[in-house]
Design a protein around this motif. Structure first.
Motif, PDB file in Angstrom:
ATOM      1  N   LEU A 119      -3.208  -0.080  -9.302  1.00  0.00           N
ATOM      2  CA  LEU A 119      -3.076   0.528  -7.971  1.00  0.00           C
ATOM      3  C   LEU A 119      -4.408   0.681  -7.244  1.00  0.00           C
ATOM      4  O   LEU A 119      -4.413   1.025  -6.051  1.00  0.00           O
ATOM      5  CB  LEU A 119      -2.420   1.916  -8.082  1.00  0.00           C
ATOM      6  N   ARG A 143       0.829  -1.195   0.000  1.00  0.00           N
ATOM      7  CA  ARG A 143       0.000   0.000   0.000  1.00  0.00           C
ATOM      8  C   ARG A 143       0.874   1.260   0.000  1.00  0.00           C
ATOM      9  O   ARG A 143       2.039   1.212   0.404  1.00  0.00           O
ATOM     10  CB  ARG A 143      -0.910   0.025   1.234  1.00  0.00           C
ATOM     11  N   ARG A 176      -5.213   0.673  -3.360  1.00  0.00           N
ATOM     12  CA  ARG A 176      -3.962   0.523  -2.595  1.00  0.00           C
ATOM     13  C   ARG A 176      -3.322   1.861  -2.231  1.00  0.00           C
ATOM     14  O   ARG A 176      -2.229   1.878  -1.655  1.00  0.00           O
ATOM     15  CB  ARG A 176      -2.952  -0.304  -3.387  1.00  0.00           C
TER      16      ARG A 176
END
Length: 367
Positions: free
Chosen positions: A249, A222, A252
């Motif tokens: 992504l 993350r 995250r």
């Protein structure tokens, strides 16, 4: 009986900041303001309205001035902004003159962007400049040449920052930034999933996009960004959010806004300083080092000085693949993280203890 002799008051100081935002440079100035008050100086801070004003101690006089920098504009808007900036320098110079040109006043400029305005205000009496800008552009050099005759002394926060000033014949000493010490290290157990964090304003040169592109290649990791942004960087922030929403992504990345230092560091497992232009003496790097967070930083400017020799991992600026490799290596090696933390905390203790660095910095600025 002989009466005790009263200690005469120390001379007044005017600190000048180009922005009302609070980033590393303003945090250093606030520390200097508190140290000056404790030493018996009367202190005025000249800065635009903004969060910085709310952080000033009650004993400080605040003089409102214009914002003295560009704020992320590009193209024609940047040309217009440059013209308006020159007008703001003249307007601010007139406003500062009543406090900066008084006998016995020491003027400390906290930003390259404020130098011309203070040069206009202080005349030939001169000012001290606390240098948080590593000079790499022609525009920066032009501002310094325009202001150089008014710079009595410069104090740079790293050797890398001092070097280009010497080339411009600016008298400069080096006093490194410091942070509160000693402090306890934060727990070192990795979060699930692990978190890569940044403590920086969301402005293009800080390299947030590089971090996003790097972590896109690290499934299960993350990203959290702690920091606000300038009004002129709205489009840049929107682009970052759009990149964070892409499939590689999505879900995250978190934008935290302004957050307390320790609260942010507790959320992070690794701190990244990804600036694509050299930082002078990044306070966020030192803060992470002190609190026991492994740091990966770009290999230029003051970041190199802070992290060299095992206190962190250095990567080329603007290189997502190299940053991804470094993140992968540090996250997978607990022994490496422990060595980085030990070396970093030792370096802070030896070179960056605020109780040592701050009085030395203030003394040099007033000398």
């Amino acid at each position: 009986m002989t009466e005790p002799v009263a200690t005469p008051p120390r001379g007044p100081i005017v600190f000048v900041a180009h922005s009302g935002q609070v980033s590393g440079a303003e945090k250093v100035m606030l520390d200097l303001v508190r140290a000056a008050l404790a030493d018996g100086h009367a202190v005025t801070v000249a800065c635009p309205a903004g969060p910085l004003v709310d952080r000033l101690p009650p004993a400080v006089d605040h003089l409102v001035i214009d914002h003295l920098g560009l704020t992320g504009e590009s193209g024609v808007a940047r040309i217009v902004g440059g013209t308006q900036l020159i007008a703001r320098w003249f307007r601010t110079g007139r406003r500062l003159r009543t406090v900066a040109a008084s006998p016995g006043v020491s003027v400390v400029v906290n930003s390259l962007n404020a130098l011309p305005a203070v040069r206009l205000a202080a005349g030939t009496r001169g000012m001290s400049w606390l240098v948080h800008d590593t000079v790499i552009t022609g525009r920066q050099r032009a501002v310094i040449r325009l202001s150089r005759t008014g710079i009595r002394r410069a104090v740079a926060v790293s050797d890398a920052t001092a070097a280009p000033l010497r080339a411009l014949r600016v008298p400069v000493d080096v006093r490194h930034n410091g942070v509160a010490w000693p402090v306890d290290a934060l727990p070192d157990t990795l979060h699930t999933p692990p978190v890569v964090g940044m403590l920086a304003l969301l402005t293009p040169w800080k390299g947030h996009r590089v971090v996003l592109d790097a972590v896109a290649d690290l499934p299960g990791v993350r990203v959290e960004f702690a920091g606000g942004h300038f009004p002129g960087d709205v489009d840049h922030v929107a682009a970052l959010r759009a990149r964070a929403a892409q499939p590689d992504l999505d879900g995250r990345v978190q934008f935290l806004g302004h957050l307390d230092l320790c609260e942010a560091l507790r959320r992070f497992d690794i701190v990244v300083s990804a600036s694509v232009e050299p930082e002078a003496g990044p306070l966020s790097v030192l803060e992470a080092m002190a609190y026991g967070r492994p740091v990966i930083g770009t290999d230029h400017g003051g970041t190199t000085e802070f992290l060299a020799g095992g206190a962190g991992v250095l990567v080329p600026p603007g290189d997502p693949a190299a940053l991804a490799d470094a993140l992968r290596r540090v996250l997978s090696d607990a022994a490496l993280r422990a060595r980085m933390v030990d070396d970093a905390r030792r370096r802070v203790a030896e070179r960056h203890d605020l109780s040592v660095t701050l009085p030395a910095m203030l003394a040099d600025l007033l000398r």
